[in-house]
Design an enzyme around this catalytic site. Structure first.
Site, PDB file in Angstrom:
ATOM      1  N   ARG A 175       0.731  -1.261  -0.046  1.00  0.00           N
ATOM      2  CA  ARG A 175      -0.119   0.156  -0.046  1.00  0.00           C
ATOM      3  C   ARG A 175       0.803   1.240   0.105  1.00  0.00           C
ATOM      4  O   ARG A 175       0.259   2.428   0.315  1.00  0.00           O
ATOM      5  CB  ARG A 175      -0.957   0.098   1.155  1.00  0.00           C
ATOM      6  CG  ARG A 175      -2.059  -1.207   0.958  1.00  0.00           C
ATOM      7  CD  ARG A 175      -2.996  -0.996   2.187  1.00  0.00           C
ATOM      8  NE  ARG A 175      -4.066  -2.078   2.091  1.00  0.00           N
ATOM      9  CZ  ARG A 175      -4.078  -3.431   2.877  1.00  0.00           C
ATOM     10  NH1 ARG A 175      -2.969  -3.517   3.367  1.00  0.00           N
ATOM     11  NH2 ARG A 175      -4.875  -3.992   2.372  1.00  0.00           N
ATOM     12  N   LYS A 205       3.088  11.004 -11.781  1.00  0.00           N
ATOM     13  CA  LYS A 205       1.942  10.281 -12.780  1.00  0.00           C
ATOM     14  C   LYS A 205       2.718   8.815 -12.928  1.00  0.00           C
ATOM     15  O   LYS A 205       3.900   8.837 -13.331  1.00  0.00           O
ATOM     16  CB  LYS A 205       2.092  10.912 -14.002  1.00  0.00           C
ATOM     17  CG  LYS A 205       0.830  11.938 -13.910  1.00  0.00           C
ATOM     18  CD  LYS A 205       0.460  12.140 -15.317  1.00  0.00           C
ATOM     19  CE  LYS A 205      -0.755  13.165 -15.576  1.00  0.00           C
ATOM     20  NZ  LYS A 205      -1.044  13.516 -17.028  1.00  0.00           N
ATOM     21  N   GLU A 235       8.618  16.939 -25.800  1.00  0.00           N
ATOM     22  CA  GLU A 235       8.169  17.340 -24.656  1.00  0.00           C
ATOM     23  C   GLU A 235       8.818  18.788 -24.307  1.00  0.00           C
ATOM     24  O   GLU A 235       8.296  19.453 -23.671  1.00  0.00           O
ATOM     25  CB  GLU A 235       8.289  16.157 -23.819  1.00  0.00           C
ATOM     26  CG  GLU A 235       7.781  14.844 -23.751  1.00  0.00           C
ATOM     27  CD  GLU A 235       6.150  14.813 -23.594  1.00  0.00           C
ATOM     28  OE1 GLU A 235       5.675  16.239 -23.193  1.00  0.00           O
ATOM     29  OE2 GLU A 235       5.497  14.136 -23.785  1.00  0.00           O
ATOM     30  N   LYS A 283       7.439  22.250 -15.293  1.00  0.00           N
ATOM     31  CA  LYS A 283       6.558  21.061 -14.901  1.00  0.00           C
ATOM     32  C   LYS A 283       6.551  21.272 -13.361  1.00  0.00           C
ATOM     33  O   LYS A 283       5.142  20.900 -12.854  1.00  0.00           O
ATOM     34  CB  LYS A 283       7.218  19.904 -15.407  1.00  0.00           C
ATOM     35  CG  LYS A 283       5.991  18.878 -14.832  1.00  0.00           C
ATOM     36  CD  LYS A 283       6.351  17.532 -15.829  1.00  0.00           C
ATOM     37  CE  LYS A 283       5.167  16.570 -15.569  1.00  0.00           C
ATOM     38  NZ  LYS A 283       5.257  15.161 -16.073  1.00  0.00           N
ATOM     39  N   GLU A 338      -4.061  16.842 -11.563  1.00  0.00           N
ATOM     40  CA  GLU A 338      -4.486  17.378 -12.998  1.00  0.00           C
ATOM     41  C   GLU A 338      -6.194  17.423 -12.951  1.00  0.00           C
ATOM     42  O   GLU A 338      -6.915  16.848 -13.656  1.00  0.00           O
ATOM     43  CB  GLU A 338      -4.498  15.905 -13.958  1.00  0.00           C
ATOM     44  CG  GLU A 338      -4.513  16.462 -15.378  1.00  0.00           C
ATOM     45  CD  GLU A 338      -3.822  15.315 -16.358  1.00  0.00           C
ATOM     46  OE1 GLU A 338      -2.819  15.389 -16.547  1.00  0.00           O
ATOM     47  OE2 GLU A 338      -4.801  14.455 -16.717  1.00  0.00           O
ATOM     48  N   ARG A 346      -2.835  21.213 -14.728  1.00  0.00           N
ATOM     49  CA  ARG A 346      -2.072  20.007 -15.316  1.00  0.00           C
ATOM     50  C   ARG A 346      -2.326  19.561 -16.658  1.00  0.00           C
ATOM     51  O   ARG A 346      -1.397  19.118 -17.450  1.00  0.00           O
ATOM     52  CB  ARG A 346      -1.748  19.186 -14.223  1.00  0.00           C
ATOM     53  CG  ARG A 346      -0.602  18.266 -14.436  1.00  0.00           C
ATOM     54  CD  ARG A 346      -0.250  17.409 -13.182  1.00  0.00           C
ATOM     55  NE  ARG A 346       0.659  16.458 -13.653  1.00  0.00           N
ATOM     56  CZ  ARG A 346       1.597  15.517 -12.738  1.00  0.00           C
ATOM     57  NH1 ARG A 346       0.921  15.505 -11.531  1.00  0.00           N
ATOM     58  NH2 ARG A 346       2.266  14.743 -13.239  1.00  0.00           N
ATOM     59  N   ASN A 366      -0.380  18.298 -21.542  1.00  0.00           N
ATOM     60  CA  ASN A 366      -0.769  17.059 -22.574  1.00  0.00           C
ATOM     61  C   ASN A 366      -1.123  17.750 -23.916  1.00  0.00           C
ATOM     62  O   ASN A 366      -1.696  16.987 -24.903  1.00  0.00           O
ATOM     63  CB  ASN A 366      -1.817  16.208 -21.990  1.00  0.00           C
ATOM     64  CG  ASN A 366      -1.663  15.452 -20.995  1.00  0.00           C
ATOM     65  OD1 ASN A 366      -0.361  15.052 -20.844  1.00  0.00           O
ATOM     66  ND2 ASN A 366      -2.545  15.692 -19.780  1.00  0.00           N
ATOM     67  N   HIS A 369      -1.213  15.213 -26.912  1.00  0.00           N
ATOM     68  CA  HIS A 369      -1.102  13.860 -26.373  1.00  0.00           C
ATOM     69  C   HIS A 369      -2.461  13.169 -26.604  1.00  0.00           C
ATOM     70  O   HIS A 369      -2.352  12.014 -26.790  1.00  0.00           O
ATOM     71  CB  HIS A 369      -1.188  14.016 -24.880  1.00  0.00           C
ATOM     72  CG  HIS A 369       0.330  14.147 -24.404  1.00  0.00           C
ATOM     73  ND1 HIS A 369       1.015  15.264 -24.812  1.00  0.00           N
ATOM     74  CD2 HIS A 369       1.416  13.624 -23.719  1.00  0.00           C
ATOM     75  CE1 HIS A 369       2.346  15.281 -24.364  1.00  0.00           C
ATOM     76  NE2 HIS A 369       2.723  14.252 -23.595  1.00  0.00           N
ATOM     77  N   HIS A 404      -1.575   9.733 -28.453  1.00  0.00           N
ATOM     78  CA  HIS A 404      -1.967   8.679 -27.558  1.00  0.00           C
ATOM     79  C   HIS A 404      -2.838   7.545 -28.603  1.00  0.00           C
ATOM     80  O   HIS A 404      -2.570   6.189 -28.527  1.00  0.00           O
ATOM     81  CB  HIS A 404      -2.520   8.828 -26.215  1.00  0.00           C
ATOM     82  CG  HIS A 404      -1.733   9.053 -25.100  1.00  0.00           C
ATOM     83  ND1 HIS A 404      -2.178   9.966 -23.983  1.00  0.00           N
ATOM     84  CD2 HIS A 404      -0.467   9.244 -24.946  1.00  0.00           C
ATOM     85  CE1 HIS A 404      -1.212  10.131 -23.004  1.00  0.00           C
ATOM     86  NE2 HIS A 404      -0.085   9.829 -23.744  1.00  0.00           N
ATOM     87  N   HIS A 463       7.031   7.620 -28.203  1.00  0.00           N
ATOM     88  CA  HIS A 463       5.901   8.408 -27.407  1.00  0.00           C
ATOM     89  C   HIS A 463       6.138   9.798 -28.026  1.00  0.00           C
ATOM     90  O   HIS A 463       5.278  10.589 -28.375  1.00  0.00           O
ATOM     91  CB  HIS A 463       6.061   8.442 -25.642  1.00  0.00           C
ATOM     92  CG  HIS A 463       5.098   9.474 -25.259  1.00  0.00           C
ATOM     93  ND1 HIS A 463       3.666   9.543 -25.291  1.00  0.00           N
ATOM     94  CD2 HIS A 463       5.239  10.670 -24.439  1.00  0.00           C
ATOM     95  CE1 HIS A 463       3.170  10.481 -24.556  1.00  0.00           C
ATOM     96  NE2 HIS A 463       4.103  11.063 -24.045  1.00  0.00           N
TER      97      HIS A 463
END
Length: 455
Positions: free
Chosen positions: A212, A234, A276, A318, A328, A332, A336, A339, A343, A356
């Site tokens: 956990r 992330k 990026e 960032k 996000e 935030r 992207n 993206h 994606h 990517h």
């Protein structure tokens, strides 16, 4: 348009909020964030459209940023840079300010040869280094030495995963848990991610889930990971229906960026990471984008001074966004840019076929094209984006196998879909400004998709 403003003197940050009614539908409140021209990040503004259901979360956002090291004007590199071999004794440090979960990003040359940097963030006596088949022969021994040098009581284990985006899945993730359990790692252990974005995401997610939650450290070895994925917490894995759909927000103890690891990075992967870097300039840092236009050759030539600056500036951008919006809820999401299209490309052609950053580059061109069709930016920005991506040796169109239907089916399950509406990050206004919104003419999206791929 009714508006209200508040002023935060600590960072000279102004927030403007507005509400609009259109077609008897309440448009989500928009947050305009203007950064001062005299600040360390230059002058920029970002427009973020946020769901009303999340607005209370944004009212509680803390506006904090701490950076150490020089904030001087950007160094202008010679177009034919001279390589240097000197290593700074003290790393440049950028602090990600998240209260009691704040952590430093160390940036510099030869940092894996400074054991104290890693050891100060290991709190127990057990460490599990997670890496892959490509990075292990290059840097695993050096990392283990840095963890154990002068610290013989620490037990260091390692797990070596297959290399590639196609292995960022549950089956591969279980190999990390298997090793941790077999090694009887306890709750005071530390997981160390040694590799690129795939390793960082998977190791972070494993750390968030094992017992956990255990501590972890990021040691990114690619441009992509150094300027983006290693910072901000992330973590996650892919699902066959979509990228990064399974994961958690989980912050590391520190990020250690040894730019010497870029010396072994293949040219294609180095170029991929620059997508990026370019993103930060487009969405919020026009001065940084202009610096990139002048210094892209130096970055491609792996000039250490140029890369130290580019990584530092990217991490500062960032870090500030993460400090304002860790999970996000609005701001935030602007990180992207490109993206959603990107994606879809990665999922549509099969994970690992396109890097990517390559997919994000093509996706950025599509997002910019759509922004222009909406009348939100002028033609000069379209041309500059295309020119810098070509200069960075990145693709500017999606692969021919991507059809309009494939784009639409994959984008329909994107994480940024809310209440059945696809929210996109688009450019709006002068360079360095963006919007995250579902309030756009859907015809513009259709026109962009048909312009870039077959029906």
């Amino acid at each position: 348009m009714a508006s209200s403003s508040s002023f935060c003197p600590k960072h000279a940050l102004t927030l403007f909020t507005s509400n609009n009614n259109r077609h008897n539908r309440v448009i989500s409140p928009e947050f305009f964030v203007r950064f001062p021209a005299s600040g360390s990040l230059g002058s920029s503004r970002c427009v973020v459209s946020i769901d009303s259901s999340n607005s209370n979360n944004n009212n509680n956002v803390k506006h904090r940023l701490m950076t150490s090291g020089s904030s001087a004007a950007a160094p202008v590199m010679d177009q034919s840079p001279t390589q240097t071999t000197s290593s700074p004794a003290v790393p440049t440090t950028v602090e990600v300010d998240l209260g009691n979960r704040s952590y430093p990003i160390y940036i510099g040359s030869g940092l894996l040869d400074q054991p104290e940097l890693l050891q100060r963030h290991v709190h127990g006596k057990q460490v599990l280094v997670v890496t892959n088949t490509t990075i292990a022969p290059l840097y695993l021994d050096k990392t283990i030495h840095a963890l154990k040098d002068g610290n013989p009581n620490v037990k260091v284990e390692s797990v070596i995963l297959p290399d590639g985006e196609q292995f960022k899945d549950m089956d591969t993730l279980m190999k990390v848990f298997d090793k941790a359990i077999e090694s009887r790692m306890d709750r005071r252990c530390t997981f160390v991610a040694l590799g690129g974005g795939v390793i960082g995401d998977m190791c972070g997610y494993a750390a968030a889930s094992y017992l956990r939650g255990v501590n972890f450290i990021q040691i990114p070895t690619t441009v992509m990971a150094q300027v983006d994925s290693s910072v901000g917490g992330k973590t996650g894995i892919n699902h066959r229906l979509g990228k990064n759909l399974i994961g958690a927000f989980y912050q590391p103890q520190c990020v250690l960026i040894d730019i010497d690891t870029l010396n072994t990075l293949p040219d294609r992967e180095l170029a991929s990471g620059l997508a990026e870097v370019i993103k930060y300039g487009l969405i919020r840092d026009a001065e940084f984008f202009e610096w990139q236009e002048k210094n892209m050759e130096a970055l491609l030539a792996r000039d250490p001074s140029a890369f130290t600056y580019a990584i530092k500036r990217s991490c500062e951008n960032k870090a500030e966004v993460v400090s304002l919006d860790e999970k996000e809820s609005g701001l935030r999401a602007t990180l992207n840019l490109g993206h959603t299209f990107g994606h879809a490309i990665e999922t549509g052609v099969g994970y690992g076929q396109w890097f990517h950053g390559e997919a994000v580059a093509a996706g950025t061109v599509m997002a910019v094209d759509m922004s222009y069709r909406l009348g939100w930016i002028d033609d000069s920005i379209v041309k500059r984006v295309h020119k810098i991506l070509v200069k960075a040796k990145l693709p500017t169109t999606p692969p021919e196998t991507m059809t309009v239907d494939v784009f639409k089916s994959v984008m329909a399950v994107d994480k940024k879909v809310a209440d059945g509406l696809l929210r996109l990050i688009l450019l709006k206004g002068p360079l360095g400004n963006c919007v995250f919104t579902s309030d756009y003419d859907k015809k513009a999206l259709d026109d962009t998709l048909h312009a870039f791929c077959k029906s």
